[in-house]
Design a protein around this motif. Structure first.
Motif, short mmCIF file in Angstrom:
data_model
loop_
_atom_site.label_atom_id
_atom_site.label_comp_id
_atom_site.label_asym_id
_atom_site.label_seq_id
_atom_site.Cartn_x
_atom_site.Cartn_y
_atom_site.Cartn_z
N SER A 299 23.88 117.38 59.66
CA SER A 299 25.29 117.75 59.61
C SER A 299 25.74 117.53 58.18
O SER A 299 25.51 116.47 57.60
CB SER A 299 26.09 116.87 60.57
N GLN B 287 28.85 116.95 55.77
CA GLN B 287 30.18 116.41 55.99
C GLN B 287 30.87 116.14 54.66
O GLN B 287 30.22 115.97 53.63
CB GLN B 287 30.10 115.11 56.80
N ASP C 86 33.87 112.68 62.05
CA ASP C 86 32.80 111.78 62.48
C ASP C 86 32.95 110.51 61.64
O ASP C 86 32.43 110.43 60.54
CB ASP C 86 31.43 112.44 62.27
N GLU D 172 33.18 117.13 59.57
CA GLU D 172 32.00 117.99 59.65
C GLU D 172 32.29 119.37 59.10
O GLU D 172 33.30 119.99 59.45
CB GLU D 172 31.52 118.08 61.10
#
Length: 108
Positions: free
Chosen positions: A75, A77, A96, A101
């Motif tokens: 991911s 971010q 998160d 994200e």
């Protein structure tokens, strides 16, 4: 946000961000990118000087050296961090922890 689906040695990320307030940022904060999956997390400080961000829009490109990053799906971010705390952004992106994200990327 623009970034490739797959990267190996270097990751280039283009971000379009805006200070939609009525004043500049007054404190030294860090704009960071993060790669995260179930096994690994890597933080990268963009070294962006957000004190220069007056109200308005900004397009910036960040080149991240992936040396030492293990291959896998991550991911991608972004976070704005002030004294270890999250600066909340006006976005619908999923958060998160301290980071928002942007999407997924494969690192080879």
């Amino acid at each position: 946000v623009e970034y490739p689906d797959v990267a190996s040695e270097k990751l280039s990320v283009k971000l379009h961000m805006a200070n939609i307030g009525v004043a500049p940022i007054y404190d030294k904060v860090a704009l960071k990118l993060k790669l995260k999956n179930a096994e690994n997390e890597y933080e990268f400080d963009t070294k962006e000087d957000l004190l220069k961000w007056l109200p308005g829009e900004y397009d910036n490109k960040y080149d991240i050296d992936l040396n030492g990053v293990k291959a896998g799906n991550y991911s991608l971010q972004v976070g704005v961090i002030w004294e270890g705390k999250t600066v909340y952004l006006a976005t619908d992106a999923i958060r998160d922890g301290k980071y928002y994200e942007l999407g997924n990327i494969e690192i080879k």
